[in-house]
Structures are given as C-alpha cells and as structure tokens.
Design a protein around this motif. Structure first.
Motif, mmCIF file in Angstrom:
data_model
loop_
_atom_site.group_PDB
_atom_site.id
_atom_site.type_symbol
_atom_site.label_atom_id
_atom_site.label_comp_id
_atom_site.label_asym_id
_atom_site.label_seq_id
_atom_site.Cartn_x
_atom_site.Cartn_y
_atom_site.Cartn_z
ATOM 1 N N ARG A 42 -4.355 2.001 1.138
ATOM 2 C CA ARG A 42 -5.354 2.162 2.188
ATOM 3 C C ARG A 42 -5.796 3.621 2.235
ATOM 4 N NH1 ARG A 42 -2.072 4.196 6.344
ATOM 5 N NH2 ARG A 42 0.058 3.365 6.307
ATOM 6 N N LEU A 43 -7.093 3.814 2.283
ATOM 7 C CA LEU A 43 -7.646 5.169 2.304
ATOM 8 C C LEU A 43 -7.782 5.704 3.724
ATOM 9 C CD1 LEU A 43 -10.381 4.787 -0.455
ATOM 10 C CD2 LEU A 43 -8.126 5.851 -0.648
ATOM 11 N N CYS A 44 -7.458 4.884 4.697
ATOM 12 C CA CYS A 44 -7.516 5.314 6.087
ATOM 13 C C CYS A 44 -6.102 5.380 6.654
ATOM 14 C CB CYS A 44 -8.373 4.354 6.912
ATOM 15 S SG CYS A 44 -7.696 2.679 6.934
ATOM 16 N N HIS A 45 -5.999 5.794 7.872
ATOM 17 C CA HIS A 45 -4.746 5.902 8.595
ATOM 18 C C HIS A 45 -4.135 4.525 8.864
ATOM 19 C CE1 HIS A 45 -8.037 5.023 11.198
ATOM 20 N NE2 HIS A 45 -8.500 6.247 11.038
ATOM 21 N N HIS A 46 -2.885 4.514 9.318
ATOM 22 C CA HIS A 46 -2.257 3.252 9.722
ATOM 23 C C HIS A 46 -2.993 2.691 10.929
ATOM 24 C CE1 HIS A 46 0.690 0.259 10.912
ATOM 25 N NE2 HIS A 46 0.703 0.811 12.112
ATOM 26 N N SER A 47 -3.064 3.457 11.999
ATOM 27 C CA SER A 47 -3.923 3.162 13.137
ATOM 28 C C SER A 47 -4.734 4.430 13.394
ATOM 29 C CB SER A 47 -3.106 2.742 14.357
ATOM 30 O OG SER A 47 -2.225 3.773 14.756
ATOM 31 N N ASN A 97 0.814 -1.226 0.000
ATOM 32 C CA ASN A 97 0.000 0.000 0.000
ATOM 33 C C ASN A 97 0.839 1.265 0.000
ATOM 34 O OD1 ASN A 97 0.780 0.327 2.742
ATOM 35 N ND2 ASN A 97 -0.974 -0.884 3.420
ATOM 36 N N ALA A 98 2.114 1.109 -0.390
ATOM 37 C CA ALA A 98 3.023 2.243 -0.624
ATOM 38 C C ALA A 98 3.549 2.910 0.640
ATOM 39 C CB ALA A 98 2.383 3.300 -1.527
ATOM 40 N N TRP A 99 2.989 2.533 1.784
ATOM 41 C CA TRP A 99 3.452 3.096 3.054
ATOM 42 C C TRP A 99 3.532 1.990 4.097
ATOM 43 C CZ3 TRP A 99 4.512 8.310 4.307
ATOM 44 C CH2 TRP A 99 4.285 9.222 3.272
ATOM 45 N N ALA A 100 4.656 1.919 4.802
ATOM 46 C CA ALA A 100 4.798 1.033 5.952
ATOM 47 C C ALA A 100 4.660 1.899 7.197
ATOM 48 C CB ALA A 100 6.141 0.311 5.934
ATOM 49 N N GLN A 101 3.476 1.918 7.760
ATOM 50 C CA GLN A 101 3.123 2.818 8.855
ATOM 51 C C GLN A 101 3.279 4.257 8.377
ATOM 52 O OE1 GLN A 101 4.463 1.562 12.691
ATOM 53 N NE2 GLN A 101 3.811 3.422 13.719
ATOM 54 N N SER A 102 4.367 4.938 8.702
ATOM 55 C CA SER A 102 4.525 6.323 8.265
ATOM 56 C C SER A 102 5.723 6.509 7.336
ATOM 57 C CB SER A 102 4.688 7.238 9.494
ATOM 58 O OG SER A 102 5.786 6.822 10.286
ATOM 59 N N ARG A 117 0.855 10.642 5.828
ATOM 60 C CA ARG A 117 0.807 10.801 4.380
ATOM 61 C C ARG A 117 0.283 12.184 3.993
ATOM 62 N NH1 ARG A 117 -3.070 5.925 3.027
ATOM 63 N NH2 ARG A 117 -4.197 7.084 4.642
ATOM 64 N N PRO A 118 0.766 12.742 2.888
ATOM 65 C CA PRO A 118 0.230 14.026 2.423
ATOM 66 C C PRO A 118 -1.259 13.914 2.119
ATOM 67 C CG PRO A 118 2.278 13.472 1.279
ATOM 68 C CD PRO A 118 1.861 12.249 2.029
ATOM 69 N N ALA A 119 -2.026 14.865 2.581
ATOM 70 C CA ALA A 119 -3.473 14.819 2.396
ATOM 71 C C ALA A 119 -3.852 14.782 0.916
ATOM 72 C CB ALA A 119 -4.123 16.017 3.084
ATOM 73 N N GLU A 120 -3.085 15.494 0.091
ATOM 74 C CA GLU A 120 -3.414 15.516 -1.341
ATOM 75 C C GLU A 120 -3.179 14.151 -1.993
ATOM 76 O OE1 GLU A 120 0.729 17.360 -0.737
ATOM 77 O OE2 GLU A 120 -1.265 17.427 0.212
ATOM 78 N N GLU A 121 -2.206 13.390 -1.476
ATOM 79 C CA GLU A 121 -1.967 12.053 -2.006
ATOM 80 C C GLU A 121 -3.147 11.139 -1.709
ATOM 81 O OE1 GLU A 121 1.823 10.054 -1.069
ATOM 82 O OE2 GLU A 121 0.627 8.294 -0.519
ATOM 83 N N VAL A 122 -3.607 11.171 -0.474
ATOM 84 C CA VAL A 122 -4.738 10.331 -0.085
ATOM 85 C C VAL A 122 -5.972 10.711 -0.883
ATOM 86 C CG1 VAL A 122 -6.213 9.604 1.819
ATOM 87 C CG2 VAL A 122 -3.776 10.033 2.228
ATOM 88 N N GLU A 123 -6.210 12.005 -1.029
ATOM 89 C CA GLU A 123 -7.398 12.458 -1.746
ATOM 90 C C GLU A 123 -7.362 12.020 -3.207
ATOM 91 O OE1 GLU A 123 -11.095 13.818 -2.005
ATOM 92 O OE2 GLU A 123 -9.893 13.722 -0.161
ATOM 93 N N ALA A 124 -6.189 12.075 -3.821
ATOM 94 C CA ALA A 124 -6.066 11.656 -5.214
ATOM 95 C C ALA A 124 -6.371 10.174 -5.373
ATOM 96 C CB ALA A 124 -4.660 11.967 -5.727
ATOM 97 N N ARG A 125 -6.002 9.374 -4.378
ATOM 98 C CA ARG A 125 -6.220 7.933 -4.471
ATOM 99 C C ARG A 125 -7.676 7.534 -4.233
ATOM 100 N NH1 ARG A 125 -1.405 4.850 -4.845
ATOM 101 N NH2 ARG A 125 -2.868 3.142 -5.107
ATOM 102 N N ARG A 126 -8.487 8.455 -3.748
ATOM 103 C CA ARG A 126 -9.904 8.135 -3.544
ATOM 104 C C ARG A 126 -10.613 7.860 -4.869
ATOM 105 N NH1 ARG A 126 -11.200 8.477 1.616
ATOM 106 N NH2 ARG A 126 -9.958 9.849 2.968
#
Length: 337
Positions: free
Chosen positions: A258-263, A194-199, A269-278
């Motif tokens: 993952r569209l949610c946080h790690h925990s 998912n491109a991120w291991a925790q943070s 993650r940058p907010a714009e990155e998450v929003e783009a993946r939605r």
C-alpha cells in the motif's frame, strides 16, 4: 455434492452488475476496462482523503491506494451468486464489485442515501453479496459459513474473503481453514501481503511460510508477487474456476504494497521505503497499455462521475432518528444496560 448437481440461478437479492458496465464500449478491451476501474478507485480515495481532512467523513478511513490491481484482478472473475467478504480496507474491492461510488461516498459521509443508510461506514457494508467488517479474522467465519450454505443449497457459487498478513495472527483463521478443508467449502482466501500489519513489519510478526500454514490443513495454496493488473487477472482466472468446480478451499497470497498510510494518521514505515515502492505503482503500468486518447477519455469520465457522486452525497441529509432506530437493533443491550 459434485459441481454438476449445483444450481445455476442465484437469489435475486444477490444479483450484481458487470463491474465494467459503465465502460461497455470497451467490450473486449481488457486493458481499458481494468484501467478505468483502477482509476475510479484511486481518484475516489484521493478525493475521500481530502474530505476526511475537511471533517466531512464519519469515523476514520483506510485507503487502498497502491493495491488497486488486486481488486480488479480478482473480482472481475466473479459472477452473480458469488459473494465477497472484505475488511477495513474495502473501498477498492467494493467499487469493482458494486460500481456505486455515489452510495459508497454517502455511506462514508454518514448520509441517509448511503449503502446502509449512513449507519455503518466502510467497515459495515452489506450490499448484494458484498460484506465488510473491520475485525481482523472475524470475517473469515462469515465467508466460510456462507460458502457452505451455498454449497448445501446446490448453488454454483464461491465466496472470496480478503485478509491481510496481520490476520495470520488470529486463531479463528486456522479454525476456519480446518473446517473449510474437512467440509469442502468453495472458499477462496486472498491474502494481500503488504509487508506491514498496521505499523509492524511482517517479518516481525509472521513466522514460517504463509503458504505452508494453509497446506497444513490440506488446502491448495499459491502466490503471486506483482502489482501488474493483467498479471494478477490472468493468475486468478483459473484459480477461481478451480475453486468453483472442485468445491474445495484455497488460499492465494498476493505480495503487494500500500502506498498510503494504514489509516489517515498512522504510518510508521520509513519514508524511503515507501518512495522506492512507488516505482511499482499499478496505475502507470496499466495506463501504458491504453492509448493516450482513450486514457484521457477514461480519466475525464471518472472525474465527471466522481464530481456528481460526491456532490450528491454532500447534499444528502444525515439519517433521522427513525432511520437510525432500525427494528433489527431494538432490544439490543446498550452501554448502560
């Protein structure tokens, strides 16, 4: 041992129901079945996070929101006798495998009717061939060992273990790849990248090729980059059957997000990155394949079921001292022993 020599019958305690049994009227309608399962996962976790904020959960929680297509695409190909090892982000895997949101909700809330009596939470599930643990990499030896045990006993079964890209930093994984290849284990390692291991972004912690790491030990390895449930379902059908028939290990990477946080309180993650993946959210994609009337019926059924599940869980008592004093735990050293 060749496939023809293996037995067909699983042990009784490993029997599992069809993940889509509650939507039996959809038989033959794969699109509806997958959407129903994904909707159940999504709404379960959304309601779970709301209860976390109200202090109703015991411990933390890790949601699977955005990755539901992986669970339905892989686990729907498994059958009685197969086993699954999952990790801290296990709710989606379990809801497809076990289809018991009532017992899962109770477990996460530390109630006596939970999957393991409210003692373990999501990271310590043990239920009919489904196991979880939050130690990254630590679940792989268990999956390997059980896959080899089933092979030795002549069972026609496979073990599937779900890991993340962060697990590639654990040395025990490579010991297991080596042993699985040498001994011919019917083991499928599903790496949800998912491109991120925790943070930490994966490009900062994974060198080289994910696939070549497995191929170096003689494993077949492949990948798919998709959040489309039916694409993933089609991709894994032949792969799981090949592991079963060849009795050989394989690693398969799903490039997902993952569209949610790690925990619950950990997201760097940058907010714009998450929003783009939605735009790649798997639920809207699958809903488009279902008629509006059927989609609404599925959604109403899921809401009604989850309402009952969480109400029942909240009404349960916490485990008693006697229940917590499991005989299996007696004699283990305590923190001051």
């Amino acid at each position: 041992m060749v496939a023809a020599e293996r037995k067909e019958q699983p042990e009784q305690n490993e029997e599992r129901i069809d993940p889509g049994a509650r939507f039996a009227q959809m038989e033959g309608a794969l699109s509806e079945k997958l959407y129903a399962q994904m909707r159940l996962i999504r709404r379960f976790e959304e309601q779970l996070l709301e209860r976390f904020d109200r202090g109703l959960l015991v411990g933390t929680t890790h949601a699977y929101i955005g990755q539901e297509a992986d669970a339905v695409g892989v686990i729907n190909h498994l059958r009685a006798g197969d086993v699954v090892f999952s990790n801290h982000r296990c709710h989606g895997h379990y809801l497809v495998w076990g289809d018991k949101p009532e017992a899962l909700a109770a477990e996460l809330m530390g109630r006596s009717g939970g999957l393991v009596g409210g003692r373990g939470g999501s990271q310590h599930i043990c239920d009919g061939g489904f196991y979880t643990n939050g130690i990254q990499g630590g679940i792989v030896p268990g999956a390997l060992g059980l896959s080899l045990a089933k092979k030795v006993r002549g069972e026609d079964a496979v073990a599937v273990v779900f890991i993340g890209d962060g697990t590639l930093g654990q040395g025990v994984l490579y010991e297991c790849l080596n042993m699985a290849s040498l001994w011919g284990a019917p083991l499928l390692i599903v790496l949800e990248d998912n491109a991120w291991a925790q943070s930490t972004p994966s490009y900062r912690e994974v060198a080289g090729s994910m696939l070549e790491r497995a191929r170096a030990f003689g494993l077949e390895a492949g990948e798919i980059e998709s959040t489309d449930a039916e694409d993933i379902y089609d991709h894994f059908g032949g792969i799981i059957e090949d592991v079963r028939q060849s009795v050989r290990p394989r690693l398969e990477v799903i490039h997902t997000y993952r569209l949610c946080h790690h925990s619950r309180s950990d997201d760097q993650r940058p907010a714009e990155e998450v929003e783009a993946r939605r735009a790649d959210d798997p639920l809207p994609k699958q809903r488009q394949r279902v008629s509006g009337q059927r989609a609404r019926a599925i959604e109403e059924a899921v809401e009604a079921r989850l309402l009952k599940a969480f109400e029942a869980a909240e009404a349960q008592a916490q485990p008693s001292i006697e229940q917590l004093d499991d005989p299996l735990l007696r004699g283990m050293p305590g923190p001051h022993t």
